[in-house]
Scaffold this motif. Structure first.
Motif, PDB file in Angstrom:
ATOM      1  N   LYS A  53      54.834  70.732  67.301  1.00 26.77           N
ATOM      2  CA  LYS A  53      53.993  70.439  67.697  1.00 26.77           C
ATOM      3  C   LYS A  53      52.469  70.586  66.731  1.00 26.77           C
ATOM      4  O   LYS A  53      51.842  71.286  66.950  1.00 26.77           O
ATOM      5  CB  LYS A  53      53.435  70.666  69.107  1.00 26.77           C
ATOM      6  CG  LYS A  53      52.217  69.503  69.680  1.00 26.77           C
ATOM      7  CD  LYS A  53      51.091  70.287  70.257  1.00 26.77           C
ATOM      8  CE  LYS A  53      50.224  71.027  69.245  1.00 26.77           C
ATOM      9  NZ  LYS A  53      49.138  70.340  68.172  1.00 26.77           N
ATOM     10  N   ASP A  83      47.410  73.161  72.920  1.00 26.90           N
ATOM     11  CA  ASP A  83      48.393  74.189  73.826  1.00 26.90           C
ATOM     12  C   ASP A  83      48.554  73.520  75.187  1.00 26.90           C
ATOM     13  O   ASP A  83      49.482  73.382  75.654  1.00 26.90           O
ATOM     14  CB  ASP A  83      47.758  75.564  73.804  1.00 26.90           C
ATOM     15  CG  ASP A  83      47.529  76.149  72.680  1.00 26.90           C
ATOM     16  OD1 ASP A  83      48.008  75.920  71.574  1.00 26.90           O
ATOM     17  OD2 ASP A  83      46.385  76.784  72.433  1.00 26.90           O
ATOM     18  N   GLU A 120      48.138  70.855  60.192  1.00 29.54           N
ATOM     19  CA  GLU A 120      49.361  71.735  60.161  1.00 29.54           C
ATOM     20  C   GLU A 120      50.570  70.718  59.413  1.00 29.54           C
ATOM     21  O   GLU A 120      51.289  71.225  58.801  1.00 29.54           O
ATOM     22  CB  GLU A 120      49.683  72.167  61.719  1.00 29.54           C
ATOM     23  CG  GLU A 120      48.794  73.269  62.211  1.00 29.54           C
ATOM     24  CD  GLU A 120      48.725  73.342  63.563  1.00 29.54           C
ATOM     25  OE1 GLU A 120      48.151  74.595  64.015  1.00 29.54           O
ATOM     26  OE2 GLU A 120      49.396  72.698  64.323  1.00 29.54           O
ATOM     27  N   LYS A 133      47.816  81.446  71.906  1.00 28.28           N
ATOM     28  CA  LYS A 133      48.451  79.779  72.325  1.00 28.28           C
ATOM     29  C   LYS A 133      49.370  79.989  73.455  1.00 28.28           C
ATOM     30  O   LYS A 133      49.270  78.937  74.181  1.00 28.28           O
ATOM     31  CB  LYS A 133      49.042  79.223  71.074  1.00 28.28           C
ATOM     32  CG  LYS A 133      48.195  79.297  69.717  1.00 28.28           C
ATOM     33  CD  LYS A 133      48.625  78.323  68.795  1.00 28.28           C
ATOM     34  CE  LYS A 133      47.656  77.144  68.316  1.00 28.28           C
ATOM     35  NZ  LYS A 133      46.649  77.138  68.987  1.00 28.28           N
ATOM     36  N   ASP A 191      55.360  75.623  68.339  1.00 35.59           N
ATOM     37  CA  ASP A 191      53.824  75.148  68.051  1.00 35.59           C
ATOM     38  C   ASP A 191      53.354  76.585  67.036  1.00 35.59           C
ATOM     39  O   ASP A 191      52.815  77.317  67.530  1.00 35.59           O
ATOM     40  CB  ASP A 191      53.100  75.048  69.180  1.00 35.59           C
ATOM     41  CG  ASP A 191      51.682  74.774  68.987  1.00 35.59           C
ATOM     42  OD1 ASP A 191      51.379  74.416  67.967  1.00 35.59           O
ATOM     43  OD2 ASP A 191      50.927  74.536  69.913  1.00 35.59           O
ATOM     44  N   ASN A 209      49.287  69.870  64.819  1.00 32.72           N
ATOM     45  CA  ASN A 209      48.005  68.888  64.443  1.00 32.72           C
ATOM     46  C   ASN A 209      48.119  68.396  63.037  1.00 32.72           C
ATOM     47  O   ASN A 209      49.037  68.596  62.239  1.00 32.72           O
ATOM     48  CB  ASN A 209      46.860  69.631  64.916  1.00 32.72           C
ATOM     49  CG  ASN A 209      46.607  70.481  63.703  1.00 32.72           C
ATOM     50  OD1 ASN A 209      46.978  70.676  62.451  1.00 32.72           O
ATOM     51  ND2 ASN A 209      45.786  71.488  64.359  1.00 32.72           N
TER      52      ASN A 209
HETATM   53 MG   LIG Z   1      47.324  73.695  68.021  1.00 33.14          MG
END
Ligand SMILES: [Mg+2]
Ligand SMILES: Nc1ncnc2c1ncn2[C@@H]1O[C@H](COP(=O)(O)OP(=O)(O)OP(=O)(O)O)[C@@H](O)[C@H]1O
Length: 294
Positions: A174, A237, A179, A39, A156, A176
């Motif tokens: 960060k 990313d 997550e 990432k 992240d 989503n």
């Molecule tokens: Mg991601």
């Protein structure tokens, strides 16, 4: 300088197949791209595409590690890379005309404390972003120590990495929606607001085709443009790299968020981080929609 500290780097192999994926059947590869991956590499690429300074920090090993070094420098990306044991992992993405690529990711070499300690002494000054999964077997305490030593990095990650970021006190995470749900039990905006209230950590929540929201003292929401998708891998990313670059460049939060959402969508539309272009992101900004702060 934006430093993408990536604990589990990879060699990414993206294969285009001659027909939709069918388990147990022969498929022929009609296109192959091999690139430095993880990432943090995608994030560093996005920063560089906008003309910003970025670097990838991580551990590499074996022949794949040498290949990784060569590919990174062939792209002109700066690396602060420490040699460790084992082979740098490979991650395969299979594109076969389905809506989302099939991804097959190796776990990577085990956590090596001395190698990581050496790497951390070499991390350049700048905005550190801890990107992606942890090396297998990373002790929770060691990861927490690393995050605390980095003094409120951006993170992240998912699962254990994301949980540790909240415990150690990142400046921004960060996730989503998936997550965030793994972390709090719910991937909603309300849940991100609650997380900010109890932790003081800003949440940049990305929501795929629906765009993204930044939750801090204020809440900003941006709707994504409607685009035809080639490959959405790495869109988050690219979004994060763009947001951090735009903030360092002096843009306001709403302007940076709109550009970042447009960049995520441009990434998905153009076919991933290797194809991402800043001018396409800039063109798509007009098609994003900023909702009034909540
Ligand atoms: Mg991601
Ligand atoms: N189908 C889509 N249409 C338009 N924009 C999209 C689409 N999918 C992703 N995006 C853009 O990319 C951004 C990030 O997407 P997403 O929330 O899927 O990130 P992610 O899951 O973290 O991705 P990754 O971890 O693979 O980088 C979104 O906020 C949006 O701007």
């Amino acid at each position: 300088m934006i430093v993408a500290l990536t604990p589990n780097l990879s060699l990414d192999r993206t294969m285009t197949l001659d027909r939709p994926l069918l388990p147990g059947q022969l498929h022929r590869v009609t296109g192959l791209t091999v690139a430095a991956g993880g990432k943090g590499v995608n994030l560093a690429r996005a920063v560089r595409v906008f003309g910003g300074a970025s670097c990838v920090a991580g551990v590499v090993g074996g022949f794949n590690g040498q290949h990784f070094r060569a590919l990174l420098s062939a792209e002109g990306l700066m690396g602060v890379l420490e040699d460790g044991e084992g082979e740098t992992r490979e991650c395969q993405a299979l594109l076969s005309g389905d809506s989302h690529p099939t991804e097959i990711n190796e776990a990577g070499p085990p956590y090596q404390s001395e190698v990581m300690a050496r790497l951390l002494t070499r991390v350049p000054e700048g905005q550190v972003v801890v990107c992606g999964s942890l090396a297998p077997g990373t002790p929770r305490a060691a990861f927490l120590d690393m995050l605390r030593g980095l003094d409120r990095p951006v993170v992240d990650s998912s699962g254990a990495g994301l949980e540790a970021a909240v415990e150690a006190g990142a400046s921004l995470i960060k996730p989503n929606e998936h997550e965030l749900e793994g972390l709090t039990g719910s991937g909603t905006l309300d849940s991100a607001c609650e997380l900010y209230r109890r932790s003081g950590i800003q949440v940049l929540l990305t929501r795929g085709e629906r765009g993204a929201a930044l939750i801090g003292e204020e809440v900003w929401e941006v709707e994504a443009p409607q685009v035809e998708i080639r490959n959405p891998v790495g869109s988050g990313d690219t979004l994060l790299g763009t947001f951090l670059w735009a903030r360092q460049d002096g843009q306001s939060v709403p302007d940076a968020l709109r550009l970042a959402v447009a960049a995520g969508s441009a990434n998905a539309m153009l076919g991933g981080p290797l194809k991402f272009r800043a001018e396409v992101a800039r063109e798509l900004v007009a098609q994003t929609r900023l909702l009034t702060p909540v």
